[in-house]
Design a protein around this motif. Sequence first.
Motif, short mmCIF file in Angstrom:
data_model
loop_
_atom_site.label_atom_id
_atom_site.label_comp_id
_atom_site.label_asym_id
_atom_site.label_seq_id
_atom_site.Cartn_x
_atom_site.Cartn_y
_atom_site.Cartn_z
N CYS A 1 -19.83 -27.64 -86.45
CA CYS A 1 -19.25 -28.34 -87.60
C CYS A 1 -18.56 -27.32 -88.49
O CYS A 1 -18.61 -26.13 -88.21
CB CYS A 1 -20.33 -29.09 -88.39
SG CYS A 1 -21.63 -28.03 -89.05
N CYS B 1 -19.25 -26.57 -91.63
CA CYS B 1 -20.07 -26.02 -92.71
C CYS B 1 -20.08 -24.50 -92.67
O CYS B 1 -19.99 -23.91 -91.60
CB CYS B 1 -21.52 -26.50 -92.57
SG CYS B 1 -21.73 -28.24 -92.88
N CYS C 1 -24.67 -31.19 -88.73
CA CYS C 1 -25.79 -30.24 -88.65
C CYS C 1 -27.08 -30.83 -89.23
O CYS C 1 -28.15 -30.22 -89.13
CB CYS C 1 -25.43 -28.90 -89.28
SG CYS C 1 -24.84 -28.96 -90.97
ZN ZN Z 1 -22.52 -29.09 -90.91
#
Ligand code: ZN
Length: 474
Positions: free
Chosen positions: A23, A25, A42
Amino acid sequence: MKIFPIIGLEVHIELKTKSKMFCACSADHFHVEPNTHTCPVCLGLPGALPVPNQTACEWCLKLGLALNCEINSQTFFERKNYFYPDLAKGYQITQLQKPFAINGKIFLNDHQIRINRAHMEEDTGKSVHLTLHGEDVTLLDFNRSGVPLVEIVSEPDITSAKQAKEYLNKIQQLVRYICISDADIEKGSMRCEPTINVKIETDDGQTVYTPLVEIKNVASLTGVMTAIDFEINRQVEEWKTNGTTKNDTNKTTRGWDADKNQTFLQREKEGSADYRYFPEPDIPPIEFSQFQIEQIKSTLPELPDAKIAKYRALNLSDYDAKLLAQNSDFASIFEKVLDNSTDSEFAKFITNLLIGPLKTISLDIEKINPDYFKNIFDHRNELNSTSIKQLAIESYETGTDPLAIAKSKNLFQISDTSQIEELVKKVIANNPKAVDDYRKNSQSIGFLIGQVMKVSAGSANPQLAKEILEKLLN
Ligand code: ZN
Ligand code: MN
């Protein structure tokens, strides 16, 4: 009875990519407000879809190449199913059948350690155990969940705790050289799990193997060594007590208690069947072209082993060569100062400065002027060792030619024989008592040398002064 420890190491390395494995992040989780770097992917929320991080995959491949592995150009991710509170999805995305890299090897001096695999996976979240309002609670922080993780598995080629440490140092050095991880054991960005058993040759000629044990939760390099040594002894003692030997089902997992310095039984070891691996259906298979692999290969810097060989060829000792190659920044500084010279005396001269007086300064490679070192080296016979150190430091710090500093501070030694002879004659004439003393006891020449140094304001070459004094007085 003879004992032969058999040790394999599983090492997890957290990659320092900007974003997480599947992802967008931030992958930064050290000292970050809990659960601020999270998203549906996540956090393992239903319906969220993972997208592999290309940089992480390339770095895993790069590490594989640095470990002399073969690359699986056609590969895929798999799900490893197990329950853990900080594993939100109930499975970890990892690789079993087709790791990115397989069949590598590294060398610890001349001892070869085979690498079984280096594969790509994701980290879990963190369980934080604490007391809140008088109650024991476990809090979950998912900032680490989904951080890219490379797992490196060695074959059981390691034979002692000391060798395990050397292996870990080498892996750490390699990943730092290729800039893919900080590999900091204390911060958890490098983690290590030894698997140990012992081959025992009894006095009556039997060979037996103790059951395999995997040790978890060792959080320091010394811990790894202590845990291995403890486990070797424990296994031998256990075998003496109950005679149990290795079979297909008696692997166990033991934890490491760093306070008591001992391992303790955690669980009977799972086989891979227990994890119900199956191909990750949300990520298509990954294919690397030969061109892509070559491109990644071309980004590999010169690695420590190659550097050490290069420095040894300059006639540097094994010790010096390893010290210079220990980290890539230090090696770059050495090479910049050396400036392609192949003069082994110059190489040794620089080495002594870098691992000596300059060691205490954190050198900025941009600020280094190789000519300055060359100048000091060319005039080394007119300088004493204190002046050499002083010039190396001062010319670096002020950006001034060391020869100019030496002149202005009168650091050049007088090494001209006739000039020193003049000084010595003066000293002999002015110190009749000391000359008498010398004739009775040649040990007292030190005083006369001191006088020559004094009248020359410290600039006479003391060795030459001594030789000329002896010549004129005998
Ligand atoms: Zn994430
Ligand atoms: Mn793993």
